[in-house]
Design a protein around this motif. Structure first.
Motif, mmCIF file in Angstrom:
data_model
loop_
_atom_site.group_PDB
_atom_site.id
_atom_site.type_symbol
_atom_site.label_atom_id
_atom_site.label_comp_id
_atom_site.label_asym_id
_atom_site.label_seq_id
_atom_site.Cartn_x
_atom_site.Cartn_y
_atom_site.Cartn_z
ATOM 1 N N LEU A 77 0.681 -1.070 -0.037
ATOM 2 C CA LEU A 77 -0.085 0.027 -0.019
ATOM 3 C C LEU A 77 1.114 0.970 -0.026
ATOM 4 N N LYS A 78 0.502 2.255 -0.632
ATOM 5 C CA LYS A 78 1.200 3.477 -0.553
ATOM 6 C C LYS A 78 1.639 3.929 0.922
ATOM 7 N N THR A 79 0.693 3.772 1.636
ATOM 8 C CA THR A 79 0.896 4.038 2.978
ATOM 9 C C THR A 79 1.886 3.170 3.850
ATOM 10 N N GLU A 80 2.092 2.056 3.357
ATOM 11 C CA GLU A 80 3.222 1.182 3.736
ATOM 12 C C GLU A 80 4.470 0.845 3.252
ATOM 13 N N MET A 81 4.746 1.800 2.196
ATOM 14 C CA MET A 81 6.008 1.595 1.146
ATOM 15 C C MET A 81 7.079 1.843 2.559
ATOM 16 N N PRO A 82 8.088 1.070 2.204
ATOM 17 C CA PRO A 82 9.441 0.970 3.098
ATOM 18 C C PRO A 82 10.036 2.497 3.089
ATOM 19 N N ALA A 83 10.564 2.952 4.208
ATOM 20 C CA ALA A 83 10.742 4.205 4.159
ATOM 21 C C ALA A 83 12.231 4.657 3.309
ATOM 22 N N HIS A 84 12.925 3.568 2.872
ATOM 23 C CA HIS A 84 14.105 3.900 2.275
ATOM 24 C C HIS A 84 13.655 4.212 0.744
ATOM 25 N N PHE A 85 12.544 3.896 0.318
ATOM 26 C CA PHE A 85 12.103 4.172 -0.978
ATOM 27 C C PHE A 85 11.875 5.873 -1.348
ATOM 28 N N HIS A 86 11.591 6.339 -0.163
ATOM 29 C CA HIS A 86 11.137 7.862 -0.077
ATOM 30 C C HIS A 86 9.981 8.006 -1.087
ATOM 31 N N TYR A 87 8.855 7.181 -0.855
ATOM 32 C CA TYR A 87 7.938 6.876 -2.002
ATOM 33 C C TYR A 87 6.806 6.328 -1.387
ATOM 34 N N ASN A 88 6.288 7.019 -0.346
ATOM 35 C CA ASN A 88 5.053 6.614 0.474
ATOM 36 C C ASN A 88 4.137 7.751 0.505
ATOM 37 N N ALA A 89 2.851 7.519 0.994
ATOM 38 C CA ALA A 89 1.959 8.531 1.013
ATOM 39 C C ALA A 89 2.240 9.689 1.778
ATOM 40 N N THR A 90 3.100 9.877 2.807
ATOM 41 C CA THR A 90 3.908 10.834 3.346
ATOM 42 C C THR A 90 4.459 11.789 2.295
ATOM 43 N N ASP A 91 5.373 11.071 1.637
ATOM 44 C CA ASP A 91 6.237 11.583 0.785
ATOM 45 C C ASP A 91 5.789 12.226 -0.697
ATOM 46 N N ASP A 92 4.571 11.747 -0.780
ATOM 47 C CA ASP A 92 3.929 12.135 -2.213
ATOM 48 C C ASP A 92 3.126 13.426 -1.778
ATOM 49 N N ARG A 93 3.942 14.502 -2.229
ATOM 50 C CA ARG A 93 3.468 15.860 -2.291
ATOM 51 C C ARG A 93 2.473 16.229 -3.186
ATOM 52 N N MET A 94 2.387 15.683 -4.327
ATOM 53 C CA MET A 94 1.623 15.985 -5.547
ATOM 54 C C MET A 94 0.567 15.178 -5.718
ATOM 55 N N ASN A 95 0.429 13.929 -4.821
ATOM 56 C CA ASN A 95 -0.594 12.994 -4.823
ATOM 57 C C ASN A 95 -0.617 12.419 -6.421
ATOM 58 N N ARG A 96 0.452 11.922 -6.774
ATOM 59 C CA ARG A 96 0.740 11.319 -8.085
ATOM 60 C C ARG A 96 1.524 9.637 -7.788
ATOM 61 N N ILE A 97 1.453 9.181 -6.682
ATOM 62 C CA ILE A 97 1.812 7.969 -6.544
ATOM 63 C C ILE A 97 0.636 7.005 -6.200
ATOM 64 N N GLY A 98 0.709 5.635 -6.968
ATOM 65 C CA GLY A 98 -0.595 5.037 -6.919
ATOM 66 C C GLY A 98 -0.845 4.519 -5.436
ATOM 67 N N ASP A 99 -2.207 4.018 -5.161
ATOM 68 C CA ASP A 99 -2.507 3.566 -3.966
ATOM 69 C C ASP A 99 -2.124 2.176 -3.797
ATOM 70 N N ILE A 100 -1.616 1.294 -4.697
ATOM 71 C CA ILE A 100 -1.019 0.109 -4.435
ATOM 72 C C ILE A 100 0.312 -0.125 -5.381
ATOM 73 N N LEU A 101 1.260 -0.704 -4.820
ATOM 74 C CA LEU A 101 2.629 -0.659 -5.607
ATOM 75 C C LEU A 101 3.019 -2.106 -5.828
ATOM 76 N N LEU A 102 3.162 -2.558 -7.070
ATOM 77 C CA LEU A 102 3.743 -3.930 -7.091
ATOM 78 C C LEU A 102 5.395 -3.624 -7.572
ATOM 79 N N VAL A 103 6.051 -4.102 -6.816
ATOM 80 C CA VAL A 103 7.511 -3.979 -7.021
ATOM 81 C C VAL A 103 8.214 -5.367 -7.307
ATOM 82 N N PRO A 104 8.643 -5.764 -8.893
ATOM 83 C CA PRO A 104 9.133 -6.917 -8.993
ATOM 84 C C PRO A 104 10.338 -7.200 -8.257
#
Length: 423
Positions: free
Chosen positions: A317-344
């Motif tokens: 979930l965007k709300t639970e992306m690991p901190a080292h990605f700098h890519y979670n809901a808190t970081d998403d200043r412009m609301n452009r990251i998806g709600d669910i992220l699949l990382v292969p």
């Protein structure tokens, strides 16, 4: 026009006239000039910086493929073990992170293609009209910072340089095109540095689309990639030789946006069938599948289904992306990251057909092949210095410091990371 040494004229023609790596079939070769600009007298005696990016030039390519000129030049200055790209380790976000000092989630270019949930609009690096719109670009790029200080800047194809950002464009710039020969590109840069002092740029950015294109097609281990690396090596040498007679205090930074790795071409990951496109928008795929729910009540049901099916990829979930990605809901200043992220999980990628031979975009913390190159030389830099790996957001405060440009905007980069490489 300069003759290109190392017998690369045919190579140059192949790579730079036929490649369409960023924006397809651009044909405008007009130089855009802000004719009313003049440098403030206080900027005239400042040093010069040429920031060169060779797209996809992996951290080990120079040594691996014996890029003799780059090795020699960097040995005379600064060599980093590697430069760590921001996540996702793809072209547009990282080129823009380098010139803003901000992670993609903070400057807004969160991927090469993405959806802006606030407006419902989609951005893509291949959509020329979007690329030209300044509203997509947050932060203060180095050329905007320079112009704010009445220092002249010039851009050749850097991400964002064609758009008006904070009401400012570079004094000199070109729309992205692959129609210029390498000799012409070098000639343009020399001409910029030959201008009268009050019109001469102190900051020049120079983008090269190789070896990324070739590495994608043939893989990082292919002889064609070795040839592309050696071609870039020759281009940098020819540029330094062309500038040398001007006797200006020019400093060079050679880097890349990301690395490149071989992937499993025979077993790509199919798009999960649970993703109903009537309910969800897939904004990007490949090495990061970015999913937006049209109705936010549908986020958790899909997340649970995908979590139960999870194989060869991780579901977040965007709300639970690991901190080292700098890519979670808190970081998403412009609301452009998806709600669910699949990382292969490397070497797997999402694809509906046989993938290309080379890929990037993976987590640079887990896949070292994502790491980029950083070399620097010139009168401002210490000599024969080797430094450890560092994040690319730290290049911005370094260059701002070199040019004496102050900034108030909060950035992610820190001057103390690279300040010690300066004399």
């Amino acid at each position: 026009m300069l003759k290109i040494k190392y017998g690369v004229c045919l190579v140059v023609s192949t790579f730079f006239l036929l490649t369409e790596s960023r924006v397809q079939a651009q044909s405008d070769t007009t130089q855009h000039i802000m004719v009313d600009r003049k440098k403030d007298p206080s900027q005239i005696k400042k040093p010069y910086v040429i920031l060169i990016s060779a797209d996809g030039f992996r951290y080990d390519y120079a040594e691996r493929y014996r890029a003799q000129h780059l090795i020699k030049l960097s040995q005379e200055g600064v060599q980093a073990k590697s430069m760590i790209p921001s996540f996702p380790s793809v072209t547009f976000p990282n080129h823009y992170s380098i010139v803003t000092g901000m992670y993609p989630s903070h400057h807004g270019l969160v991927n090469n293609s993405f959806l802006d949930e606030n407006t419902g609009e989609r951005y893509s690096m291949s959509a020329k009209a979007k690329v030209l719109e300044g509203k997509w670009y947050g932060g203060t790029p180095l050329w905007v910072l320079a112009e704010q200080h009445k220092m002249i800047s010039a851009n050749m194809f850097w991400v964002g340089s064609e758009a008006e950002i904070k009401g400012i464009r570079p004094t000199y710039y070109y729309d992205y095109t692959e129609k210029f020969s390498v000799g012409k590109r070098i000639e343009i840069i020399k001409d910029w540095l030959s201008l009268p002092e009050d019109k001469r740029p102190h900051l020049i950015t120079f983008y090269l689309s190789e070896p990324d294109h070739t590495s994608h097609s043939y893989g990082p281990d292919a002889p064609q990639t070795e040839q592309a690396v050696k071609m870039i090596d020759s281009v940098v040498f020819q540029l330094t030789e062309a500038i040398k007679p001007l006797k200006l205090p020019v400093n060079y930074i050679f880097l890349s946006d990301h690395g490149m790795t071989a992937v499993d071409r025979d077993h790509p990951i199919a798009t999960p069938k649970a993703i109903d496109t009537a309910k969800y928008i897939i904004a990007s795929s490949g090495t990061l599948m970015d999913i937006h729910a049209k109705n936010k009540a549908d986020i958790l049901p899909l997340f649970q289904t995908l979590k139960n099916e999870e194989k060869d990829y991780k579901v977040y979930l965007k709300t639970e992306m690991p901190a080292h990605f700098h890519y979670n809901a808190t970081d998403d200043r412009m609301n452009r990251i998806g709600d669910i992220l699949l990382v292969p999980e490397w070497p797997k990628v999402f694809s509906s057909r046989k993938p290309g031979a080379g890929y990037h975009g993976f987590d640079p913390e887990k896949v070292k092949d994502m790491h980029a190159t950083f070399f620097a030389w010139g009168p401002a830099f210490k000599k024969q210095l080797k430094i450890p790996s560092f994040e690319n957001v730290n290049v911005y405060p370094l260059i701002a410091n070199m040019l004496g440009l102050s900034y108030q905007e909060k950035i992610d980069g820190k001057l103390e990371v690279l300040k010690s490489i300066l004399k």
